[in-house]
Design an enzyme around this catalytic site. Structure first.
Site, PDB file in Angstrom:
ATOM      1  N   ILE A 186      14.211 -18.810   3.861  1.00 29.90           N
ATOM      2  CA  ILE A 186      14.322 -18.372   2.457  1.00 29.90           C
ATOM      3  C   ILE A 186      14.078 -16.881   2.314  1.00 29.90           C
ATOM      4  O   ILE A 186      13.622 -16.417   1.304  1.00 29.90           O
ATOM      5  CB  ILE A 186      13.388 -19.165   1.510  1.00 29.90           C
ATOM      6  CG1 ILE A 186      11.981 -19.326   2.095  1.00 29.90           C
ATOM      7  CG2 ILE A 186      13.991 -20.487   1.146  1.00 29.90           C
ATOM      8  CD1 ILE A 186      11.022 -20.065   1.181  1.00 29.90           C
TER       9      ILE A 186
ATOM     10  N   ALA B 221       9.143  -7.797   4.381  1.00 35.55           N
ATOM     11  CA  ALA B 221       8.228  -6.985   5.178  1.00 35.55           C
ATOM     12  C   ALA B 221       7.333  -7.875   6.030  1.00 35.55           C
ATOM     13  O   ALA B 221       6.808  -7.448   7.046  1.00 35.55           O
ATOM     14  CB  ALA B 221       7.376  -6.140   4.247  1.00 35.55           C
TER      15      ALA B 221
ATOM     16  N   VAL C  46      10.544 -16.019   6.216  1.00 35.76           N
ATOM     17  CA  VAL C  46       9.841 -17.056   5.468  1.00 35.76           C
ATOM     18  C   VAL C  46      10.703 -18.314   5.507  1.00 35.76           C
ATOM     19  O   VAL C  46      11.919 -18.241   5.310  1.00 35.76           O
ATOM     20  CB  VAL C  46       9.643 -16.625   3.994  1.00 35.76           C
ATOM     21  CG1 VAL C  46       8.861 -17.690   3.230  1.00 35.76           C
ATOM     22  CG2 VAL C  46       8.922 -15.291   3.938  1.00 35.76           C
TER      23      VAL C  46
ATOM     24  N   LYS D 244       4.830 -18.801   6.191  1.00 33.87           N
ATOM     25  CA  LYS D 244       4.889 -17.389   6.560  1.00 33.87           C
ATOM     26  C   LYS D 244       4.038 -17.217   7.809  1.00 33.87           C
ATOM     27  O   LYS D 244       2.844 -17.521   7.786  1.00 33.87           O
ATOM     28  CB  LYS D 244       4.345 -16.509   5.435  1.00 33.87           C
ATOM     29  CG  LYS D 244       5.149 -16.717   4.171  1.00 33.87           C
ATOM     30  CD  LYS D 244       4.774 -15.830   3.017  1.00 33.87           C
ATOM     31  CE  LYS D 244       5.614 -16.244   1.828  1.00 33.87           C
ATOM     32  NZ  LYS D 244       5.578 -15.358   0.717  1.00 33.87           N
TER      33      LYS D 244
ATOM     34  N   ASP E  23       1.657  -4.774  -3.368  1.00 39.84           N
ATOM     35  CA  ASP E  23       3.115  -4.809  -3.195  1.00 39.84           C
ATOM     36  C   ASP E  23       3.770  -5.678  -4.266  1.00 39.84           C
ATOM     37  O   ASP E  23       4.637  -6.476  -3.984  1.00 39.84           O
ATOM     38  CB  ASP E  23       3.426  -5.350  -1.790  1.00 39.84           C
ATOM     39  CG  ASP E  23       4.901  -5.181  -1.418  1.00 39.84           C
ATOM     40  OD1 ASP E  23       5.546  -4.258  -1.957  1.00 39.84           O
ATOM     41  OD2 ASP E  23       5.407  -5.991  -0.626  1.00 39.84           O
TER      42      ASP E  23
END
Length: 301
Positions: free
Chosen positions: A15, A19, A23, A38, A140
């Protein structure tokens, strides 16, 4: 930490790679529910795991007991020894089908109603206030890692990962967007929780505009685009410990800030005031997530 992720979780689809590597959407064989996996490879010490990673993961696990509605759930952590020097750590999160970027793109013209933007913003700030009260800086925040369930519930994702992955990140040639970065990050000055409020301001504007507010191509270009909107900060506000100086931008904007309603025409008067408090250059004067939730904007409508 559980020892093996491969047995319990069956990958269904990729998906997205960001960075933080690839995933995967996977199915939990025990419960049948979908999860997001992850993984990161981390260098290990003599005892088999880097302490910093263990600490960061423990912090994320501790957050789980609060079960906050606007934060994505970390369901499991699995560690697999790959070599003596390397361990693969897999974080297992609840899976949400769409992010805010997709959600905004799918909204029929002329875009989201103002009441819906207000609701999304309130939820986003609730999640952020929770993270900040636990001393977690997201670092982020962008539309891609704000998830929106089919019922319109906002969940923040990928918080805490920047620190877990920081050693690993140096090795990945992924272009990380600058568009939501606070000035102090772009200037490489010290930073804390206010960086997330800046990003939230950029996202707030984007909900109305349906396109990003500041699309810079480099740190300097990004700062230039910011100053065209908020005006060039005075010398006294400029951080002392940075290479780029205020006079590097003096040719850029002899004018003051441009009216925010020119840049975000659909925003209400109170919304514009809140936005400007989020897009304040000096991080110490930028509004906090908790104070933002008390802003008159949220009493509108």
């Amino acid at each position: 930490m559980a020892q093996e992720s491969g047995v319990q979780y069956e990958p269904v689809a990729e998906i997205g790679g960001g960075a933080y590597g690839t995933v995967y959407k996977a199915r939990d064989r025990q419960s049948g529910q979908f999860v997001a996996l992850k993984s990161v490879r981390v260098q290990t010490d003599q005892d088999g795991l880097p302490l910093s990673t263990v600490r960061e993961v423990a912090l994320l696990k501790r957050l789980e007991q609060f079960d906050h509605p606007n934060v994505v759930k970390l369901m499991d952590v699995c560690a697999t020894l790959r070599t003596d020097q390397e361990t693969k750590v897999t974080l297992v999160f609840e899976h949400v089908d769409q992010d805010l970027k997709t959600y905004l793109n799918k909204a029929p013209a002329p875009g989201l109603p103002s009441s819906q933007i207000q609701d999304l913003m309130r939820q986003l700030l609730c999640g952020l206030a929770f993270l900040h009260s636990n001393r977690i800086v997201h670092r982020d925040l962008k539309p891609e890692n704000i998830l929106v369930t089919s019922r319109g519930q906002v969940k923040l994702a990928d918080f805490g990962l920047a620190r877990i992955y920081s050693c690993h990140m140096a090795l990945t040639p992924v272009v990380v967007t600058l568009w939501y970065r606070a000035p102090e990050v772009l200037l490489q000055s010290t930073y804390a929780t206010p960086v997330d409020i800046w990003s939230t301001g950029c996202i707030f504007a984007e909900m109305f505009r349906r396109k990003p507010l500041f699309c810079g191509e480099s740190e300097v270009d990004q700062l230039g685009k910011i100053f065209q909107v908020i005006g060039l900060p005075v010398e006294e506000e400029w951080p002392a410990d940075v290479k780029l100086k205020q006079h590097n931008f003096s040719q850029l904007s002899p004018h003051g800030p441009c009216p925010i309603t020119e840049v975000v025409p659909e925003i209400s008067h109170q919304g514009a005031e809140l936005l400007l408090e989020m897009l304040t250059f000096d991080p110490l004067r930028r509004i906090s997530a908790l104070n933002a939730l008390d802003h008159p904007y949220f009493q509108e409508g």
